[in-house]
Design a protein around this motif. Structure first.
Motif, PDB file in Angstrom:
ATOM      1  N   LYS A  48       0.840  -1.197   0.000  1.00 56.23           N
ATOM      2  CA  LYS A  48       0.000   0.000   0.000  1.00 56.23           C
ATOM      3  C   LYS A  48       0.875   1.247   0.000  1.00 56.23           C
ATOM      4  O   LYS A  48       1.814   1.357   0.798  1.00 56.23           O
ATOM      5  N   GLY A  69      -7.879   7.877   6.228  1.00 58.74           N
ATOM      6  CA  GLY A  69      -6.730   6.982   6.431  1.00 58.74           C
ATOM      7  C   GLY A  69      -7.047   5.532   6.098  1.00 58.74           C
ATOM      8  O   GLY A  69      -6.233   4.632   6.337  1.00 58.74           O
ATOM      9  N   ASP A  82      -5.140   1.960   4.357  1.00 63.04           N
ATOM     10  CA  ASP A  82      -4.388   0.927   5.090  1.00 63.04           C
ATOM     11  C   ASP A  82      -5.288  -0.294   5.296  1.00 63.04           C
ATOM     12  O   ASP A  82      -4.851  -1.444   5.182  1.00 63.04           O
ATOM     13  N   LYS A  97      -1.785   8.746  13.388  1.00 61.49           N
ATOM     14  CA  LYS A  97      -2.400   8.414  12.114  1.00 61.49           C
ATOM     15  C   LYS A  97      -1.499   7.589  11.203  1.00 61.49           C
ATOM     16  O   LYS A  97      -1.856   7.323  10.057  1.00 61.49           O
TER      17      LYS A  97
END
Ligand code: ADP
Ligand code: ASP
Ligand code: MG
Length: 405
Positions: A11, A155, A158, A213
């Protein structure tokens, strides 16, 4: 014959694909791994700043709007980056296929802006890989049972990566980002933060839920559930990063392993509100229906009535305001903006008394007033004024012996 172990989900975050030059750099890296025999499956975030730009556009139309159109808008950033990355790979003579969530079958529930992945159709990925085509998957998005686009929370790319790795039966997932490791604190706030080479899922989950984060909370939760090791590493360096893994006896478990902060906190105080739990049930139910995540809650009684305070993300204050208006509450409402939640985290804390005393001593010596507090076995958090965050975080980092030499 390809074995599962050759499959590696990688990723790349927003900064990693933040410009054409960086996209070309990522393509180079993927090409090298491919040439070394790996079968990469790539997940990409939107180019850095893009999702924030989309959030601002939505706010210009209606800051209170959440729902189908909002998620469709926010998910659009990833469409751009996966298309560009695929083009960069094809320019290098590789075969690549950009895939949006609906094309791949990343199915979610219907909670817009906080959707949970319910299933992933991994056959399509293995089929592409068997033809030497590199799948480039849009992170952060899914599709609900109605066929609408959903997003997984800020976010959330992920989490897409870990969900794919889990569905493919991979033992590990690579999260490429703009820091070389997970640190003992956000290195942007604390330059003395130290690199951590190994962390337990439990600690990382706590750090993520408290505002760090570097990894999305759900991604760590999912990785723990399916025992997928997370390798957090830099896009710009080749050295090994941090491994987030199941806890084992070899781990050192320092009393405090990290200082974490969330600088977008706000507090809402209400007094007096109707006695009894039924009002609380009504209020928190209404907030949940609006998608507001309430963090710390404190409540107390005196003869004048029930006193309530809770913390939320500052960006949800519009929604809180709407809910309070709809309930026509006859109470004094005080909203404290510009707050920050500061926490210390460590699995070693459970067996060491005195951590709370040291935590409050530091804040007291630095004359930092505390608005709310919450604790668990492995963390202590306080909500403080944002203007005090820097000095309070630095001092706690030093107190718990986390500073690098
Ligand atoms: P990406 O776009 O790659 O997903 P993010 O911005 O979401 O990257 O996460 C990486 C950032 O997380 C770093 O730039 C850093 O400022 C921040 N961060 C917060 N806490 C930590 C920590 N404990 N260790 C490393 N980075 C942290
Ligand atoms: N682009 C999304 C965000 O900025 C998802 C991600 O970066 O993981 O929140
Ligand atoms: Mg991120």
């Amino acid at each position: 014959m390809k074995t599962q172990s050759e499959l590696v989900v990688k990723k790349f975050g927003g900064t990693s694909v933040g410009s054409i030059e960086r996209i070309e750099n990522v393509a180079e890296r993927i090409m090298q791994d491919f040439q070394n025999g790996q079968k990469p499956i790539v997940v990409a975030s939107a180019m850095s700043g893009e999702t924030n730009r989309l959030v601002r556009l939505a706010a210009d139309i209606n800051p209170q709007y959440r729902g189908l159109a909002y998620d469709m808008l926010l998910a659009s950033g990833e469409q751009v980056s996966i298309a560009l990355l695929s083009m960069a790979l094809e320019k290098r003579g590789l075969k690549a296929k950009p895939l949006l969530a609906y094309q791949l079958g990343i199915r979610t529930d219907s909670i817009f802006s906080q959707a949970k992945i319910t299933s992933v159709d991994s056959d399509k990925l293995t089929d592409l890989v068997s033809k030497d085509i590199i799948p480039i998957v849009a992170g952060f998005q899914g599709v609900n049972p109605d066929g609408s686009i959903t997003t997984l929370g800020r976010g959330g790319s992920d989490t897409t990566a870990v969900a794919l790795a889990a569905a493919l039966g991979c033992e590990q997932v690579e999260i490429y980002t703009d820091v070389p490791k997970v640190f003992t604190a956000d290195p942007r706030l604390i330059p003395k933060a130290r690199e951590i080479s190994r962390l337990s899922f439990e600690e990382m989950m706590e750090m993520a839920s408290l505002g760090s984060k570097v990894l999305h909370f759900r991604c760590v939760e999912l990785a723990a559930k399916f025992n997928v090791k997370i390798h957090v590493r830099s896009t710009f360096e080749t050295r090994e990063g941090t491994w987030v893994v199941a806890e084992d006896e070899k781990m050192e478990n320092p009393v405090v392993s990290a200082v974490t902060h969330d600088a977008s906190t706000a507090i809402v105080k209400l007094f007096p509100v109707p006695f009894g739990p039924s009002f609380l049930a009504l209020l928190f139910d209404s907030l949940a229906n609006k998608g507001v995540i309430v963090d710390i809650i404190t409540q107390s009684y005196n003869e004048e009535g029930q006193r309530l305070a809770f913390s939320v993300n500052e960006s949800d204050l519009y929604m809180v305001d709407e809910v309070l208006k709809s309930l026509s509450i006859d109470a004094k409402i005080v909203v404290l903006r510009d707050m920050a939640k500061l926490s210390v985290v460590g699995v070693g804390m459970a067996n060491h008394p005195g951590v709370a005393a040291r935590f409050f001593n530091v804040l007291s010596q630095k004359e930092v007033p505390i608005h709310l507090v919450t604790t668990s076995d492995i963390k202590i958090s306080a909500v403080i004024d944002r203007k005090n965050l820097d000095k309070a975080a630095q001092s706690l980092h030093t107190e718990f012996e986390l500073d690098k030499e």
